[in-house]
Design an enzyme around this catalytic site. Structure first.
Site, short mmCIF file in Angstrom:
data_model
loop_
_atom_site.label_atom_id
_atom_site.label_comp_id
_atom_site.label_asym_id
_atom_site.label_seq_id
_atom_site.Cartn_x
_atom_site.Cartn_y
_atom_site.Cartn_z
N ARG A 1 -12.53 2.56 -7.49
CA ARG A 1 -11.66 3.71 -7.85
C ARG A 1 -12.10 4.32 -9.19
O ARG A 1 -12.81 3.69 -9.96
CB ARG A 1 -10.21 3.23 -7.93
CG ARG A 1 -9.73 2.80 -6.56
CD ARG A 1 -8.24 2.60 -6.54
NE ARG A 1 -7.85 2.25 -5.18
CZ ARG A 1 -6.62 2.26 -4.73
NH1 ARG A 1 -5.62 2.61 -5.54
NH2 ARG A 1 -6.35 1.93 -3.49
N ASN B 1 -11.15 -2.42 -4.93
CA ASN B 1 -10.44 -1.43 -5.75
C ASN B 1 -11.21 -1.04 -7.02
O ASN B 1 -10.90 -0.04 -7.67
CB ASN B 1 -9.02 -1.89 -6.10
CG ASN B 1 -8.06 -1.85 -4.92
OD1 ASN B 1 -7.15 -2.68 -4.81
ND2 ASN B 1 -8.25 -0.89 -4.03
N ASP C 1 0.83 -1.21 0.00
CA ASP C 1 0.00 0.00 0.00
C ASP C 1 0.86 1.26 0.00
O ASP C 1 1.97 1.27 0.54
CB ASP C 1 -0.92 -0.01 1.23
CG ASP C 1 -2.08 0.96 1.08
OD1 ASP C 1 -2.40 1.33 -0.07
OD2 ASP C 1 -2.67 1.35 2.10
N ARG D 1 2.33 -4.90 6.03
CA ARG D 1 1.58 -3.87 5.30
C ARG D 1 2.37 -2.58 5.30
O ARG D 1 2.75 -2.07 6.36
CB ARG D 1 0.19 -3.62 5.93
CG ARG D 1 -0.57 -2.54 5.14
CD ARG D 1 -1.97 -2.29 5.65
NE ARG D 1 -2.64 -1.35 4.75
CZ ARG D 1 -3.89 -1.45 4.33
NH1 ARG D 1 -4.65 -2.43 4.75
NH2 ARG D 1 -4.41 -0.56 3.50
N ARG E 1 -4.63 -2.07 9.06
CA ARG E 1 -5.86 -2.85 8.82
C ARG E 1 -5.56 -3.92 7.77
O ARG E 1 -4.54 -3.86 7.07
CB ARG E 1 -7.01 -1.95 8.39
CG ARG E 1 -6.73 -1.10 7.16
CD ARG E 1 -7.97 -0.31 6.72
NE ARG E 1 -7.64 0.65 5.68
CZ ARG E 1 -7.54 1.97 5.87
NH1 ARG E 1 -7.72 2.49 7.06
NH2 ARG E 1 -7.25 2.77 4.86
C1 IPE Z 1 -5.22 -2.59 -0.05
O1 IPE Z 1 -4.96 -1.25 -0.26
C2 IPE Z 1 -5.28 -3.32 -1.35
C3 IPE Z 1 -4.00 -3.45 -2.07
C4 IPE Z 1 -2.84 -3.09 -1.63
C5 IPE Z 1 -4.10 -4.06 -3.35
P1 IPE Z 1 -6.15 -0.18 -0.36
O2 IPE Z 1 -5.51 1.12 -0.56
O3 IPE Z 1 -7.14 -0.62 -1.36
O4 IPE Z 1 -6.80 -0.30 1.09
P2 IPE Z 1 -7.71 0.68 1.90
O5 IPE Z 1 -8.83 1.10 0.99
O6 IPE Z 1 -6.87 1.84 2.31
O7 IPE Z 1 -8.17 -0.10 3.07
C1 IPE Z 2 -1.66 0.24 -3.41
O1 IPE Z 2 -1.42 1.60 -3.44
C2 IPE Z 2 -1.91 -0.32 -4.78
C3 IPE Z 2 -3.31 -0.64 -5.05
C4 IPE Z 2 -4.28 -0.67 -4.19
C5 IPE Z 2 -3.64 -0.95 -6.44
P1 IPE Z 2 -2.60 2.66 -3.42
O2 IPE Z 2 -3.04 2.93 -4.80
O3 IPE Z 2 -3.68 2.21 -2.50
O4 IPE Z 2 -1.87 3.91 -2.84
P2 IPE Z 2 -2.41 4.91 -1.73
O5 IPE Z 2 -2.80 4.07 -0.55
O6 IPE Z 2 -3.58 5.62 -2.32
O7 IPE Z 2 -1.26 5.79 -1.44
MG MG Z 3 -4.06 2.47 -0.53
#
Ligand code: IPE
Ligand code: IPE
Ligand code: MG
Length: 227
Positions: free
Chosen positions: A65, A62, A14, A175, A181
């Site tokens: 998004r 996801n 993340d 993480r 979480r």
């Molecule tokens: C978790 O990250 C999913 C991946 C790393 C693929 P998210 O960015 O989607 O998680 P939340 O929404 O902050 O919980």
């Molecule tokens: C994790 O990084 C990758 C995916 C969930 C695809 P994020 O895209 O969630 O990055 P942040 O959490 O918004 O910085």
């Molecule tokens: Mg994220």
């Protein structure tokens, strides 16, 4: 550093978007950098003798998004798979996925199947990409399979019905990105995992930091409820 008692390491990768935004770049730059880092960390893990490495790359949530980001991530996945094949073969890594790939485009599904097939004989480590993965979705699919069989199930049966049926439970979950979480990741399989959370954003997560976490992991007493 060799880690013998760590069979299955999992990452919630993340922080890609924030990494880019902090440098006034587009979120997509962070995803590109994140994909590169996944390769670096994978190559290190095989070197130190880890047998299973699971990477959370795209969750069932996801899809919420913006369309433009999803489209970018889908293209990146295809690109990653194409590039990754060489790295995997060079390092004797078998490729697998968890999650419901049927929701992806045909070219992406084909790319997944191609890399799986081309690495099916590799024995060094298994890299498992969690894509369109959500633990609740996985458990729901497993329950429906169990209902079809029409028999009472025990814990082992449930493990066997999950996408992870061929892999052991998670020993260590890391993480990045600062949040503490699980975000619907491997809820069953993390039952006795050691959990590590770091503020480092995934593109900046280094082998050095992984080594520090592994040292801490090795000093942890894992009792599994016993004394
Ligand atoms: C978790 O990250 C999913 C991946 C790393 C693929 P998210 O960015 O989607 O998680 P939340 O929404 O902050 O919980
Ligand atoms: C994790 O990084 C990758 C995916 C969930 C695809 P994020 O895209 O969630 O990055 P942040 O959490 O918004 O910085
Ligand atoms: Mg994220």
């Amino acid at each position: 550093m060799l880690v013998n008692d760590l069979k299955h390491l999992a990452f919630i990768m993340d922080g890609n978007g924030r990494w880019a935004q902090r440098q006034n770049k587009k979120r997509s730059n962070g995803h590109n950098k994140g994909a590169k880092n996944a390769r670096t960390i994978t190559e290190y893990c095989v070197k130190i003798g880890i047998k299973y490495l699971t990477l959370y790359a795209f969750s069932t949530e996801n899809w919420k998004r913006p369309k433009i980001e999803i489209e970018f991530l889908m293209k990146l996945l295809i690109k990653f798979l194409k590039k990754e094949l060489k790295t995997l073969q060079k390092n004797n890594i078998k490729f697998d996925t968890i999650g419901d790939i049927s929701r992806f485009s045909k070219p992406l599904q084909q790319a997944v199947l191609h890399v799986k097939k081309e690495t099916s004989q590799c024995t060094g480590m298994t890299q498992i990409l969690a894509i369109n993965y959500g633990s609740r979705d996985e458990i729901t699919r497993a329950v429906n399979r169990a209902i079809k069989k029409g028999k009472k199930v025990d814990e082992q049966d449930i493990s066997n019905l999950l996408d992870t049926s061929n892999f052991p439970d998670i020993d260590l979950l890391i993480r990045t990105g600062g949040d503490q979480r699980l975000s619907n990741f491997l809820l069953w399989q993390n039952a006795y995992a050691e959990l590590f959370f770091t503020n480092t954003l995934w593109p900046d997560f280094s082998i050095g930091e992984l080594e520090t976490i592994l040292s801490k992991y090795r000093t942890t007493s894992r009792r599994f409820g016993a004394l």
